[in-house]
Scaffold this active site. Sequence first.
Site, PDB file in Angstrom:
ATOM      1  N   ALA A 182      96.454  50.049   6.793  1.00  0.00           N
ATOM      2  CA  ALA A 182      97.274  50.463   7.941  1.00  0.00           C
ATOM      3  C   ALA A 182      97.001  51.916   8.308  1.00  0.00           C
ATOM      4  O   ALA A 182      96.958  52.269   9.490  1.00  0.00           O
ATOM      5  CB  ALA A 182      98.757  50.261   7.629  1.00  0.00           C
ATOM      6  N   ASP A 183      96.810  52.771   7.298  1.00  0.00           N
ATOM      7  CA  ASP A 183      96.501  54.165   7.574  1.00  0.00           C
ATOM      8  C   ASP A 183      95.172  54.307   8.308  1.00  0.00           C
ATOM      9  O   ASP A 183      95.042  55.103   9.246  1.00  0.00           O
ATOM     10  CB  ASP A 183      96.439  54.954   6.265  1.00  0.00           C
ATOM     11  CG  ASP A 183      97.817  55.335   5.762  1.00  0.00           C
ATOM     12  OD1 ASP A 183      98.459  56.186   6.397  1.00  0.00           O
ATOM     13  OD2 ASP A 183      98.255  54.785   4.742  1.00  0.00           O
ATOM     14  N   GLY A 184      94.162  53.545   7.875  1.00  0.00           N
ATOM     15  CA  GLY A 184      92.853  53.631   8.514  1.00  0.00           C
ATOM     16  C   GLY A 184      92.891  53.168   9.957  1.00  0.00           C
ATOM     17  O   GLY A 184      92.291  53.791  10.842  1.00  0.00           O
ATOM     18  N   ALA A 187      94.566  55.815  11.923  1.00  0.00           N
ATOM     19  CA  ALA A 187      93.689  56.964  12.159  1.00  0.00           C
ATOM     20  C   ALA A 187      92.806  56.725  13.374  1.00  0.00           C
ATOM     21  O   ALA A 187      92.649  57.609  14.238  1.00  0.00           O
ATOM     22  CB  ALA A 187      92.834  57.226  10.927  1.00  0.00           C
TER      23      ALA A 187
END
Length: 390
Positions: free
Chosen positions: A162-164, A167
């Site tokens: 989810a972070d990627g 980003a």
Amino acid sequence: MKALEGIRVLDLATLFAGPMAAMMLGDFGAEVIKVEHPAKPDSSRGHGPGGLWWKMLGRNKRTITLDLSLPEGQDLLLTLARDADVIIENFRPGTLERWNLSYDRLREANPRLVLARVTGFGQFGPYARRPGFGTLAEAMSGFAAMTGEPDGPPTLPPFGLADGICALATAYAVMTALHARESGGSGQVVDMSIIEPILTVLGAQPTIYDRLGIVPPRTGNRSVNNAPRNTYRCADGSWVAVSTSAQNIAERVMRLVGRPEYIAEPWFATGAGRAEHAAELDEAVAAWVGARTRGEVLAAFEEAQAAVAPVYDVRDVLADPQIAALDAVTTVEDPELGPLRMQNVMFRLSDTPGEIRWTGRAHGADTIGVLKEAGLSPAEIEALRDKGVV
């Protein structure tokens, strides 16, 4: 000239989405200044084996230290903001305001400033002040509920998925805001939650549920949209993945594995129909693959022009000739560790290519240089250091 040359980014964020977005901008020439607390370096410096995450996340960034909780630190940030185009932060909503660094105040210093605010759930709503991590977004977006074996538990990814995704979305949002500014507008706030980008890439699930009441089940490696689609074990113990999203590919696979009679079945004519018969199709493919080595399987599929891929771990990735041809994993010289291999910039531009100019630098390595460029004298910088501001 680099694609983003002339764009200055202040990276105030920590693990992971915000810093990765700043990294992506720096990969294509933006000047990124990473701001860390003087006594508490960024968490990525100690994340993972050997703290090597920082070498990637911190690449192409100048590093300075600044205590934003102190009035002198806040004044310094406003000074830096005057010459910046973008600030990326991921504090809980209200933190910048508590530090007297609201967007209104930042905008007074620089009306053209884009402020990207990356949080778990956005700047408003009942969950806005909750701690936000990618794991929570993977759980609450519906991703975990549909991931895993049918009789197993909901499954989380073993990395910052989810972070990627967030980003990538943040970098896209920043460029959108910058384009709007250059088209006659001014700076603005980007309100980015970690949960929304992963919710978007999960596809049309809300629409399907809204119209048809269907809740996606856990199907393991199978798909509800086509079959055969799975991973299959070869005779040598390695694995391959097969995809049959296109009807002609599905037909080629069944001819290859010696079961052409399935092609004449009425249900075989659609992906959904094939998915309803996934068990028998998987059995046919698994038996054929299981009698051959991975090399034999890949060669046969390539000759048949059917879709297959080896299931790689990182060792295989680094040895793959296509990865090498793309330079998708490149080698960068690090002053502390020597040659380091890491993912290269994500895409190639023919005229203004990106590059990794340096790896993550030491804590505060560029503080003096950046503050001198901002007009501070050596004596002023030393006084700030004595107070713990930098």
